[in-house]
Design a protein around this motif. Structure first.
Motif, mmCIF file in Angstrom:
data_model
loop_
_atom_site.group_PDB
_atom_site.id
_atom_site.type_symbol
_atom_site.label_atom_id
_atom_site.label_comp_id
_atom_site.label_asym_id
_atom_site.label_seq_id
_atom_site.Cartn_x
_atom_site.Cartn_y
_atom_site.Cartn_z
ATOM 1 N N SER A 31 59.215 -2.638 21.625
ATOM 2 C CA SER A 31 57.889 -2.065 21.423
ATOM 3 C C SER A 31 57.112 -2.199 22.718
ATOM 4 O O SER A 31 57.560 -2.829 23.685
ATOM 5 N N LEU A 32 55.933 -1.634 22.707
ATOM 6 C CA LEU A 32 54.995 -1.902 23.787
ATOM 7 C C LEU A 32 54.492 -3.327 23.589
ATOM 8 O O LEU A 32 54.526 -3.849 22.471
ATOM 9 N N PRO A 33 54.005 -3.982 24.640
ATOM 10 C CA PRO A 33 53.421 -5.312 24.450
ATOM 11 C C PRO A 33 52.237 -5.223 23.486
ATOM 12 O O PRO A 33 51.419 -4.307 23.593
ATOM 13 N N GLY A 34 52.165 -6.143 22.545
ATOM 14 C CA GLY A 34 51.047 -6.112 21.606
ATOM 15 C C GLY A 34 51.255 -7.029 20.432
ATOM 16 O O GLY A 34 52.258 -7.722 20.323
ATOM 17 N N ALA A 47 44.416 -6.914 22.924
ATOM 18 C CA ALA A 47 45.448 -6.238 23.721
ATOM 19 C C ALA A 47 45.694 -6.977 25.028
ATOM 20 O O ALA A 47 46.839 -7.157 25.447
ATOM 21 N N VAL A 48 44.630 -7.440 25.668
ATOM 22 C CA VAL A 48 44.757 -8.194 26.919
ATOM 23 C C VAL A 48 45.490 -9.505 26.671
ATOM 24 O O VAL A 48 46.420 -9.869 27.398
ATOM 25 N N ILE A 59 46.046 -7.493 32.266
ATOM 26 C CA ILE A 59 45.795 -6.055 32.179
ATOM 27 C C ILE A 59 44.332 -5.776 31.916
ATOM 28 O O ILE A 59 43.580 -6.653 31.496
ATOM 29 N N GLU A 60 43.979 -4.537 32.145
ATOM 30 C CA GLU A 60 42.658 -4.022 31.805
ATOM 31 C C GLU A 60 42.896 -2.817 30.899
ATOM 32 O O GLU A 60 43.704 -1.941 31.234
ATOM 33 N N CYS A 61 42.246 -2.795 29.766
ATOM 34 C CA CYS A 61 42.403 -1.676 28.836
ATOM 35 C C CYS A 61 41.432 -0.575 29.190
ATOM 36 O O CYS A 61 40.265 -0.839 29.476
ATOM 37 N N LYS A 85 45.716 2.594 26.635
ATOM 38 C CA LYS A 85 46.262 2.826 27.971
ATOM 39 C C LYS A 85 45.776 1.631 28.796
ATOM 40 O O LYS A 85 44.595 1.280 28.774
ATOM 41 N N ALA A 86 46.690 0.992 29.497
ATOM 42 C CA ALA A 86 46.329 -0.227 30.224
ATOM 43 C C ALA A 86 46.806 -0.168 31.668
ATOM 44 O O ALA A 86 47.777 0.521 31.989
ATOM 45 N N LYS A 87 46.118 -0.928 32.488
ATOM 46 C CA LYS A 87 46.436 -1.009 33.918
ATOM 47 C C LYS A 87 46.665 -2.477 34.270
ATOM 48 O O LYS A 87 45.907 -3.360 33.839
ATOM 49 N N ILE A 88 47.711 -2.745 35.051
ATOM 50 C CA ILE A 88 47.985 -4.114 35.504
ATOM 51 C C ILE A 88 46.976 -4.478 36.583
ATOM 52 O O ILE A 88 46.793 -3.737 37.547
ATOM 53 N N VAL A 89 46.323 -5.634 36.413
ATOM 54 C CA VAL A 89 45.358 -6.096 37.409
ATOM 55 C C VAL A 89 45.760 -7.436 38.026
ATOM 56 O O VAL A 89 45.057 -7.962 38.881
#
Length: 140
Positions: A31-34, A47-48, A59-61, A85-89
């Motif tokens: 699955s997706l991380p969650g 989610a983070v 991540i940042e959502c 939708k998330a972005k790695i920070v």
């Protein structure tokens, strides 16, 4: 049936055109991380947290890309699945939740579609679509 909210993070590498996925020990699936939203937690906070626990990444959502609903008879749950939708920070891939996750892997969009059949149009639409997520905070 008990209502549960579950959040996922769609983390997409635009350079390699790959999606980050995790292998869940409990269900022996990808699955997706969650995971489940805890009491007092906002959807994006959950989610983070879940993404960090399962991947070691911060991540940042951004926006919501999917909402699914299911009645999970075996767990006696009415589940609402919200995918961000998330972005790695920050961070490095390192499983924190070794009891729940056995592997973290980048996969092609095509493979992600096969691993997640509950998205009938696949995950490719997640790359370009989004719905605003607004946390209104505490209202009086």
């Amino acid at each position: 049936m008990k209502r549960v909210d579950v959040v996922y993070a769609f983390i997409y590498d635009e350079q390699k055109h790959e999606v980050l996925m995790v292998k869940n020990k409990k269900y022996n699936n990808w699955s997706l991380p969650g995971g489940s939203v805890e009491q007092g937690e906002t959807l994006d906070e959950a989610a983070v947290r879940e993404a960090f626990e399962e991947t070691g990444l911060n991540i940042e959502c951004k926006h919501i890309v999917s909402v699914n609903e299911a009645f999970m008879k075996n767990d006696n749950n009415h589940a609402l699945f919200i995918t961000f939708k998330a972005k790695i920070v920050g961070g490095d891939i390192s499983i924190q939740d070794r009891g729940g996750i056995s592997e973290v892997r980048w996969v092609s969009v095509k493979e992600a579609n096969k691993l997640m059949p509950y998205h009938p149009n696949g995950v490719k639409p997640f790359i370009t679509s989004d719905i605003p997520y607004i946390n209104q905070g505490i209202n009086q």
